[in-house]
Design an enzyme around this catalytic site. Structure first.
Site, PDB file in Angstrom:
ATOM      1  N   CYS A 132      -0.662 -18.485 -57.350  1.00  0.00           N
ATOM      2  CA  CYS A 132      -0.671 -19.105 -56.031  1.00  0.00           C
ATOM      3  C   CYS A 132       0.771 -19.447 -55.613  1.00  0.00           C
ATOM      4  O   CYS A 132       1.612 -18.562 -55.532  1.00  0.00           O
ATOM      5  CB  CYS A 132      -1.573 -20.333 -56.037  1.00  0.00           C
ATOM      6  SG  CYS A 132      -1.945 -21.000 -54.406  1.00  0.00           S
ATOM      7  N   ASP A 194      -8.660 -12.034 -50.770  1.00  0.00           N
ATOM      8  CA  ASP A 194      -7.830 -13.235 -50.679  1.00  0.00           C
ATOM      9  C   ASP A 194      -7.333 -13.412 -49.247  1.00  0.00           C
ATOM     10  O   ASP A 194      -6.487 -12.646 -48.768  1.00  0.00           O
ATOM     11  CB  ASP A 194      -6.649 -13.112 -51.643  1.00  0.00           C
ATOM     12  CG  ASP A 194      -5.797 -14.378 -51.706  1.00  0.00           C
ATOM     13  OD1 ASP A 194      -6.055 -15.309 -50.913  1.00  0.00           O
ATOM     14  OD2 ASP A 194      -4.884 -14.429 -52.542  1.00  0.00           O
ATOM     15  N   HIS A 225      -8.978 -15.612 -53.650  1.00  0.00           N
ATOM     16  CA  HIS A 225      -7.831 -16.429 -54.045  1.00  0.00           C
ATOM     17  C   HIS A 225      -8.211 -17.310 -55.231  1.00  0.00           C
ATOM     18  O   HIS A 225      -9.347 -17.753 -55.361  1.00  0.00           O
ATOM     19  CB  HIS A 225      -7.400 -17.298 -52.860  1.00  0.00           C
ATOM     20  CG  HIS A 225      -6.125 -18.040 -53.073  1.00  0.00           C
ATOM     21  ND1 HIS A 225      -4.903 -17.409 -53.130  1.00  0.00           N
ATOM     22  CD2 HIS A 225      -5.874 -19.354 -53.255  1.00  0.00           C
ATOM     23  CE1 HIS A 225      -3.954 -18.301 -53.319  1.00  0.00           C
ATOM     24  NE2 HIS A 225      -4.509 -19.491 -53.402  1.00  0.00           N
TER      25      HIS A 225
END
Length: 275
Positions: A132, A194, A225
């Protein structure tokens, strides 16, 4: 391989409050081999700092024979404790990521690599990974000549250049200038579902990296994600896919920092068409 966890509070120059950055270090624990040395890996966290999932991810790497450094990236704003996986914590982490100076992210990455290189149980051969926000922060280590491999998991914000104070991150601009060309190997991993890095963003990243002739593996998998987060993933954690990609990451690390092949020579050339 058994492991142990410690931490180092490292002085910083760019923190306006003069506070150090806490870097957690997870190392193989072999008391019968006091002179053992291992390659180093910097693990950058998501917006919640070094949480349970991040520590477990780093610990798995360490258990395979690596000294792992996990920096607490928001030392300018609060202590090194993990930020909760709740609405307030998410808002806080997202707020910090665009209030921190881009140069300060660079400094944190340099300090983490400096620390690993200074440790008596580290060979000085360094890799980096993260998820991330951390997948984006790997970029700050990848530009360091000492980092020989970088694996980015769903690197948020790279495509939009919206990280840092003023949202003025220059990652892709630096790649275009050739700052990654001829350096370590890069791996970019994204989930096709995502929404944080949509298809146009992934296409942009791949095009910029390939046009700059960077040694890169670009992977798109059937996932959303945060699919490697084994806690508070909001139903997105895929354990089987995570295991597969973790093995791929280890292959890259073993081949690049786990062995000393000497300096890379020559340039990346077009493959020959051979049947």
């Amino acid at each position: 391989m058994l492991i142990k966890t410690t931490f180092h509070d490292v002085p910083t120059k760019l923190d306006p409050n003069g506070r150090p950055i806490r870097i957690f270090v997870i190392s193989p624990n072999l008391p019968d081999y006091p002179d053992a040395k291992f390659p180093g890996v910097v693990v950058f966290s998501e917006i919640y700092q070094v949480t349970g999932p991040v520590e477990r991810f780093a610990s798995q790497i360490a258990s395979h024979g690596y000294v792992v450094a996990c920096p607490s990236v928001y030392h300018e704003f609060e202590g090194p404790e993990p930020i909760p996986y709740d609405v307030e914590g998410t808002d806080r982490g997202n707020k910090y990521k665009i209030e921190k100076e881009v140069a300060a992210y660079d400094e944190d990455a340099t300090l983490a690599v400096d620390l690993l290189v200074s440790l008596k149980n580290c060979t000085g051969r360094i890799a980096a990974t993260g998820m991330c926000l951390g997948g984006h922060l790997v970029r700050f280590a990848a530009f360091d000549d000492r980092v020989l491999a970088s694996v980015c998991f769903f690197a948020t914000d790279i495509h939009s250049a919206t990280l840092g104070k003023g949202k003025n991150d220059d990652t892709l601009a630096r790649v275009r200038k050739g700052d990654l060309t001829g350096k370590g190997e890069l791996v970019m991993i994204f989930g096709k579902q995502d929404t944080h890095v949509p298809r146009p963003g992934r296409d942009l990243i791949r095009t910029v990296v390939e046009d700059a002739n960077v040694a890169c593996s670009f992977m798109e998998v059937q996932a959303q994600h945060a699919f490697i987060r084994d806690e508070h993933s909001k139903g997105r954690w895929d354990a089987a896919l995570t295991r597969s990609l973790f093995s791929f990451m280890l292959e890259v690390f073993e081949r690049t920092v786990g062995r000393d092949l000497g300096p890379r020579r020559g340039k990346v050339e077009e493959p020959k068409h051979v049947c």
